[in-house]
Design a protein around this motif. Sequence first.
Motif, short mmCIF file in Angstrom:
data_model
loop_
_atom_site.label_atom_id
_atom_site.label_comp_id
_atom_site.label_asym_id
_atom_site.label_seq_id
_atom_site.Cartn_x
_atom_site.Cartn_y
_atom_site.Cartn_z
N GLN A 153 39.61 22.53 22.42
CA GLN A 153 40.22 21.62 23.38
C GLN A 153 39.60 20.24 23.21
O GLN A 153 38.38 20.10 23.28
CB GLN A 153 39.99 22.12 24.81
N LEU A 196 38.84 16.69 24.67
CA LEU A 196 38.78 16.02 25.98
C LEU A 196 38.53 14.53 25.84
O LEU A 196 38.38 13.83 26.84
CB LEU A 196 37.70 16.65 26.87
N LYS A 227 37.41 18.29 36.21
CA LYS A 227 38.75 18.85 36.47
C LYS A 227 39.27 19.60 35.25
O LYS A 227 39.82 20.70 35.38
CB LYS A 227 39.71 17.74 36.86
N ALA A 228 39.08 19.02 34.06
CA ALA A 228 39.54 19.67 32.83
C ALA A 228 38.79 20.98 32.59
O ALA A 228 39.40 21.99 32.24
CB ALA A 228 39.38 18.73 31.64
N VAL A 244 40.15 23.65 34.84
CA VAL A 244 41.43 24.17 34.35
C VAL A 244 41.20 25.10 33.16
O VAL A 244 41.74 26.21 33.11
CB VAL A 244 42.38 23.01 33.97
N LEU A 245 40.40 24.66 32.21
CA LEU A 245 40.18 25.43 30.98
C LEU A 245 39.46 26.75 31.23
O LEU A 245 39.69 27.72 30.51
CB LEU A 245 39.39 24.59 29.96
N THR A 246 38.61 26.80 32.23
CA THR A 246 37.86 28.03 32.53
C THR A 246 38.50 28.86 33.63
O THR A 246 37.97 29.90 34.00
CB THR A 246 36.41 27.69 32.97
N SER A 301 43.72 17.74 24.83
CA SER A 301 44.17 18.91 25.58
C SER A 301 45.03 18.49 26.78
O SER A 301 44.79 17.46 27.38
CB SER A 301 42.94 19.69 26.07
N ALA A 320 44.81 19.71 29.56
CA ALA A 320 43.90 19.71 30.71
C ALA A 320 43.24 18.36 30.91
O ALA A 320 42.76 18.05 31.99
CB ALA A 320 42.83 20.79 30.54
N ALA A 321 43.20 17.54 29.86
CA ALA A 321 42.55 16.23 29.92
C ALA A 321 43.51 15.10 30.24
O ALA A 321 43.10 13.96 30.36
CB ALA A 321 41.84 15.94 28.61
N LYS A 322 44.78 15.41 30.38
CA LYS A 322 45.79 14.35 30.61
C LYS A 322 46.04 14.14 32.08
O LYS A 322 45.81 14.94 32.90
CB LYS A 322 47.08 14.70 29.88
#
Length: 182
Positions: A93, A95, A114-115, A118-120, A178, A180-182
């Motif tokens: 991923q 970031l 936050k990312a 989400v990822l975990t 990723s 998740a990073a947006k």
Amino acid sequence: MSLSRTLMGVWAALLLASTGTLVVAAEFASESKDFGVSEMKSPKGPPYASGTPMTVPGGKTITTDELKTLLAGDAKPVIVDALASSLMIEGAQGLGSGVGEQRMFGRERDMFPKALAVLTGGDKARPLVFYCRSSSCWHSYNASLHALEAGYTNVLWYRGGIDAWQASGGATVPYSISAAAK
């Protein structure tokens, strides 16, 4: 003979004596090179391209072989590219490069926790692997410390980075950010 090679020989001899089987771990792209740098409890500032410590406080340093074993297992770790270079480990991923800086500002400071959540899936004990270029790159070390500071308890630092991964024949893909990073 270097101390690391001597210790590897002692380790192999002990393993052979205790199990009757000789297992020799491979090393890729100087991932186990000892630069004589002490652990730092706080993220390091520039320059980021210099020798790193052997360990990260509160986390665990892993080798290429150990990462491959983790990826072959049932409980897949989250792999985070902390450098934002042209290539990344397949399945990692991205970031953004700011997550490996000494201090995160603005977008990265808000996005990083936050990312990771989400990822975990919100599981702060899920294995998180951070990597960057090599054992001479501090971005993944710093990102590991940032994750530990955020309360993650299973932080794994892949010290050898993309250089060791490629030297082992590991699959890479073009770098991308990723979702998740947006």
